[in-house]
Design a protein around this motif. Structure first.
Motif, PDB file in Angstrom:
ATOM      1  N   UNK A  39      20.042  40.707  58.267  1.00 34.73           N
ATOM      2  CA  UNK A  39      20.995  40.313  57.158  1.00 34.73           C
ATOM      3  C   UNK A  39      20.750  39.580  56.176  1.00 34.73           C
ATOM      4  N   UNK A  40      19.461  40.661  55.228  1.00 32.48           N
ATOM      5  CA  UNK A  40      18.552  40.304  54.748  1.00 32.48           C
ATOM      6  C   UNK A  40      18.210  41.563  54.028  1.00 32.48           C
ATOM      7  N   UNK A  41      18.610  41.175  52.728  1.00 33.42           N
ATOM      8  CA  UNK A  41      18.159  42.789  51.952  1.00 33.42           C
ATOM      9  C   UNK A  41      16.738  42.099  51.136  1.00 33.42           C
ATOM     10  N   UNK A  42      16.591  41.251  49.680  1.00 30.20           N
ATOM     11  CA  UNK A  42      15.474  41.040  49.413  1.00 30.20           C
ATOM     12  C   UNK A  42      15.644  39.518  48.576  1.00 30.20           C
ATOM     13  N   UNK A  43      13.957  39.163  47.992  1.00 29.63           N
ATOM     14  CA  UNK A  43      14.394  38.381  47.096  1.00 29.63           C
ATOM     15  C   UNK A  43      13.474  37.575  46.823  1.00 29.63           C
ATOM     16  N   UNK A  44      13.356  36.411  45.244  1.00 31.95           N
ATOM     17  CA  UNK A  44      12.766  36.728  44.351  1.00 31.95           C
ATOM     18  C   UNK A  44      12.503  35.348  44.266  1.00 31.95           C
ATOM     19  N   UNK A  45      11.692  35.008  43.122  1.00 29.42           N
ATOM     20  CA  UNK A  45      12.115  33.464  43.900  1.00 29.42           C
ATOM     21  C   UNK A  45      11.607  33.654  41.578  1.00 29.42           C
ATOM     22  N   UNK A  46      12.100  32.144  41.055  1.00 29.20           N
ATOM     23  CA  UNK A  46      11.530  31.770  39.753  1.00 29.20           C
ATOM     24  C   UNK A  46      11.171  30.371  39.169  1.00 29.20           C
ATOM     25  N   UNK A  47      10.898  29.561  38.606  1.00 31.35           N
ATOM     26  CA  UNK A  47      10.337  28.743  38.433  1.00 31.35           C
ATOM     27  C   UNK A  47      11.625  28.414  37.297  1.00 31.35           C
ATOM     28  N   UNK A  48      12.491  26.660  37.392  1.00 28.50           N
ATOM     29  CA  UNK A  48      12.945  26.165  35.896  1.00 28.50           C
ATOM     30  C   UNK A  48      13.022  25.338  35.804  1.00 28.50           C
TER      31      UNK A  48
END
Length: 100
Positions: A39-48
């Motif tokens: 049930x997972x496709x891709x991921x990413x993250x960012x600082x905000x």
């Protein structure tokens, strides 16, 4: 600063996905497909910067897009799913999502 984790989950099928936080592009991926076993496709993250923010996600090929307001007072996980008719759905969590 806080971390926002984006996790593309259910319903993606060879999609291009563009995500913006307060109008700034933070993710642009092509050929995103959900792995049926997890049930997972891709991921990413960012600082905000801490505070209220608008998360926008678009599937340019189908013309679908959606947005949600989040409050970045701590690290958050945003699960993005594609529902019927390619409608985008958000799940916001204060803890990581689990995958098998």
């Amino acid at each position: 600063m806080q971390t926002l984790h984006l996790e593309l989950q259910e319903g993606f099928d060879d999609d291009r996905v563009v995500a913006r936080l307060n109008g700034v592009e933070i993710l642009n991926l092509e050929h995103v497909t959900t792995r049926m076993q997890t049930g997972f496709a891709a991921a990413g993250s960012t600082q905000a910067t801490e505070g209220k923010a608008v998360l926008e996600v678009a599937l340019p090929a189908s013309g679908q897009q959606a947005s949600t307001e989040i409050n970045l007072i701590q690290t958050l996980w945003a699960g993005i799913n594609v529902g019927p008719g390619k409608a985008l759905q958000f799940r916001i969590s204060q803890a990581p999502f689990g995958y098998v």
